[in-house]
Design a protein around this motif. Sequence first.
Motif, PDB file in Angstrom:
ATOM      1  N   ALA A 185       0.833  -1.394  -0.136  1.00  0.00           N
ATOM      2  CA  ALA A 185      -0.136  -0.007   0.097  1.00  0.00           C
ATOM      3  C   ALA A 185       0.931   1.110   0.069  1.00  0.00           C
ATOM      4  O   ALA A 185       0.514   2.246  -0.611  1.00  0.00           O
ATOM      5  N   GLU A 186       2.359   1.076   0.611  1.00  0.00           N
ATOM      6  CA  GLU A 186       2.932   2.085   0.548  1.00  0.00           C
ATOM      7  C   GLU A 186       3.509   2.858  -0.794  1.00  0.00           C
ATOM      8  O   GLU A 186       3.858   3.841  -0.905  1.00  0.00           O
ATOM      9  N   THR A 187       3.298   2.014  -1.758  1.00  0.00           N
ATOM     10  CA  THR A 187       3.762   2.241  -3.171  1.00  0.00           C
ATOM     11  C   THR A 187       2.847   2.598  -3.994  1.00  0.00           C
ATOM     12  O   THR A 187       2.917   3.035  -5.162  1.00  0.00           O
ATOM     13  N   THR A 188       1.653   2.627  -3.418  1.00  0.00           N
ATOM     14  CA  THR A 188       0.533   3.210  -4.209  1.00  0.00           C
ATOM     15  C   THR A 188      -0.072   4.529  -3.687  1.00  0.00           C
ATOM     16  O   THR A 188       0.106   4.798  -2.654  1.00  0.00           O
ATOM     17  N   HIS A 189      -0.678   5.091  -4.790  1.00  0.00           N
ATOM     18  CA  HIS A 189      -1.391   6.401  -4.146  1.00  0.00           C
ATOM     19  C   HIS A 189      -2.962   6.579  -4.710  1.00  0.00           C
ATOM     20  O   HIS A 189      -3.271   6.121  -5.811  1.00  0.00           O
ATOM     21  N   THR A 198       1.753   7.856 -22.352  1.00  0.00           N
ATOM     22  CA  THR A 198       3.131   8.489 -21.863  1.00  0.00           C
ATOM     23  C   THR A 198       2.790   9.609 -20.598  1.00  0.00           C
ATOM     24  O   THR A 198       3.790  10.402 -20.677  1.00  0.00           O
ATOM     25  N   MET A 199       1.731   9.636 -19.995  1.00  0.00           N
ATOM     26  CA  MET A 199       1.402  10.524 -19.081  1.00  0.00           C
ATOM     27  C   MET A 199       1.139   9.686 -17.753  1.00  0.00           C
ATOM     28  O   MET A 199       0.491   8.699 -17.852  1.00  0.00           O
ATOM     29  N   PHE A 200       1.678   9.856 -16.812  1.00  0.00           N
ATOM     30  CA  PHE A 200       1.461   9.218 -15.525  1.00  0.00           C
ATOM     31  C   PHE A 200       0.032   9.384 -15.033  1.00  0.00           C
ATOM     32  O   PHE A 200      -0.287  10.664 -15.051  1.00  0.00           O
ATOM     33  N   ALA A 201      -0.852   8.455 -14.573  1.00  0.00           N
ATOM     34  CA  ALA A 201      -2.079   8.732 -14.080  1.00  0.00           C
ATOM     35  C   ALA A 201      -1.871   9.920 -12.932  1.00  0.00           C
ATOM     36  O   ALA A 201      -3.054  10.538 -12.851  1.00  0.00           O
ATOM     37  N   VAL A 202      -0.924   9.709 -12.147  1.00  0.00           N
ATOM     38  CA  VAL A 202      -0.991  10.580 -10.975  1.00  0.00           C
ATOM     39  C   VAL A 202      -1.191  12.114 -11.222  1.00  0.00           C
ATOM     40  O   VAL A 202      -1.391  13.178 -10.647  1.00  0.00           O
ATOM     41  N   GLN A 203      -0.463  12.236 -12.648  1.00  0.00           N
ATOM     42  CA  GLN A 203      -0.200  13.771 -13.122  1.00  0.00           C
ATOM     43  C   GLN A 203      -1.694  14.127 -13.571  1.00  0.00           C
ATOM     44  O   GLN A 203      -1.648  15.514 -13.694  1.00  0.00           O
TER      45      GLN A 203
END
Length: 185
Positions: A10-14, A73-78
């Motif tokens: 879980a620590e590696t997910t947002h 090529t765009m991160f979901a978090v962005q």
Amino acid sequence: MTTAEPTDTAETTHRITLKINGRAYKQDVEPRKMLAYAIRDTGLRGTHVGCDSSSCGCCVVVLDGDTPVKSCTMFAVQAEGREITTVEGLGAPGALHPLQQAFWDQHGLQCGYCTPGMLMTSYAMLQHHTDPTDQEVREFLGGNLCRCTGYNNIVKAVQQAAQALRDDQAGKLDTLAAAATGGSQ
Ligand code: FES
Ligand code: FES
């Protein structure tokens, strides 16, 4: 000596919220997850992945109403906090967006794999250029590859849609003018 392996915890997910076509989708994502896959994981499968390397344009979605991006090529978090429009947000069966209608009318597709990206890039272009020339359409679609149609019908379709949108806008202005003058013209 042992080397610690990176773990998927879980620590590696947002936890992010993607706003797609006016609806919010919550998702737990790894930082490396690309937006195209996050969108497809919501169940919206109209965004296609063709090359995974920003070359083909199948995965184009529109950010904030007028900016086309290659979502592979765009991160979901962005994308958190941005308004995302996918091809599902353009129209519906029986109520096609003028671009969808024009691709239908002009036979702007064959297999259709590239079509969502073509539609979304064209949609973004028409927010900025309401009367694009043939050459401008070709330049805008330069990052979108189609294996089937030869592009001519796609260009014709985009120009048909541009005309339809201009006519629609002119009709709305006429209606406003009529309302402002109490309908007496
Ligand atoms: S899948 Fe994104 S550009 Fe090809
Ligand atoms: S319609 Fe088949 S790839 Fe474009």
